[in-house]
Design a protein around this motif. Structure first.
Motif, mmCIF file in Angstrom:
data_model
loop_
_atom_site.group_PDB
_atom_site.id
_atom_site.type_symbol
_atom_site.label_atom_id
_atom_site.label_comp_id
_atom_site.label_asym_id
_atom_site.label_seq_id
_atom_site.Cartn_x
_atom_site.Cartn_y
_atom_site.Cartn_z
ATOM 1 N N LEU A 210 63.007 -58.687 -54.623
ATOM 2 C CA LEU A 210 62.780 -60.061 -54.188
ATOM 3 C C LEU A 210 63.053 -60.221 -52.696
ATOM 4 N N SER A 213 60.194 -58.585 -50.720
ATOM 5 C CA SER A 213 58.964 -59.378 -50.840
ATOM 6 C C SER A 213 59.051 -60.642 -50.011
ATOM 7 N N GLY A 214 60.184 -61.338 -50.101
ATOM 8 C CA GLY A 214 60.341 -62.564 -49.337
ATOM 9 C C GLY A 214 60.343 -62.327 -47.842
ATOM 10 N N ARG A 215 60.998 -61.269 -47.393
ATOM 11 C CA ARG A 215 61.088 -60.990 -45.968
ATOM 12 C C ARG A 215 59.730 -60.633 -45.372
#
Length: 242
Positions: A210, A213-215
């Motif tokens: 997560l 993916s977010g970064r």
């Protein structure tokens, strides 16, 4: 029915694009109705942008303002400003606006309204219209009620862009379900790779997925697919944990 039960029904009703009889007009009428019945506005109008950038009134709650005021809001007022700036607009005292919206303010006060709010109708950071909420009391809605109205508008906007005029076939639904099952399997495989590579607990591996993916602005499933296909190294993903 409690307010929590009303909210549950409202969100389901706005999101269920596969229900019989679901169409854009019904959807926006529901949104306006919920902003009156649950949120507490006295009158609500929903406006959407045309390809030329003009606003068109799509729905007005049952406790409608005058036709003249409804039409004015497409050209002047908090709803128009909200669409233009993509930000919520609050006018909790219409008698203290220093001529900001002269025609709108005069018509709204004549109709018995003392406050107004406008919220963006948006999808994926793109504003497609606005929701105007008029109130008789010159104090406006509480912040929590405005957040609720924005959440209802967000759900309705997403449902609107996913609506299709063609009824969903059983095979279409099954295809989407199987795609979700396959995506979950891919994520679990990627999670297992990180567990083994980094000697992590499964929850820690998911946190790394997560975080990476977010970064990087990726979908979780895209990151998982890249790991499974060996186009992304586990060490790169684990570095995102800091």
């Amino acid at each position: 029915m409690t307010r929590e039960e009303q909210l549950a029904e409202a969100f389901v009703g706005l999101a269920d694009t596969l229900a019989d009889g679901f169409d854009p007009v019904v959807l926006l009428d529901r949104l306006a109705g919920h902003c009156v019945g649950i949120v507490g506005a006295d009158t609500v109008s929903v406006m959407m942008a045309t390809v030329r950038g003009d606003l068109r009134t799509m729905s007005v709650s049952a406790h409608a303002a005058s036709a003249e005021l409804v039409q004015t809001q497409t050209r002047e007022g908090p709803g128009r400003d909200c669409y233009r700036t993509r930000l919520p607009v609050d006018a909790t005292h219409l008698d203290d606006l220093d001529g900001r919206w002269p025609r709108f303010t005069a018509q709204a006060q004549e109709a018995g309204y003392g406050a107004a709010h406008a919220l963006p109708l948006r999808v994926n950071h793109q504003t497609i219209g606005s929701v105007s909420l008029l109130l008789a009391a010159p104090t406006g809605l509480l912040p929590g009620d405005l957040r609720l109205a924005q959440a209802l508008a967000d759900v309705a906007a997403v449902a609107l862009v996913h609506w299709s005029p063609d009824p969903a076939r059983p095979m279409d639904i099954l295809t989407h379900v199987q795609a979700a099952v396959a995506a979950k399997a891919t994520v679990e495989m990627a999670q297992g790779m990180l567990v083994e590579h980094g000697q992590l607990e499964p929850a820690q591996a998911m946190e790394a997925l997560l975080a990476y993916s977010g970064r990087n602005g990726n979908r979780l499933t895209s990151t998982a697919q890249a790991l499974v296909r060996r186009t992304l190294e586990p060490s790169v993903v684990l570095a995102a944990r800091g």
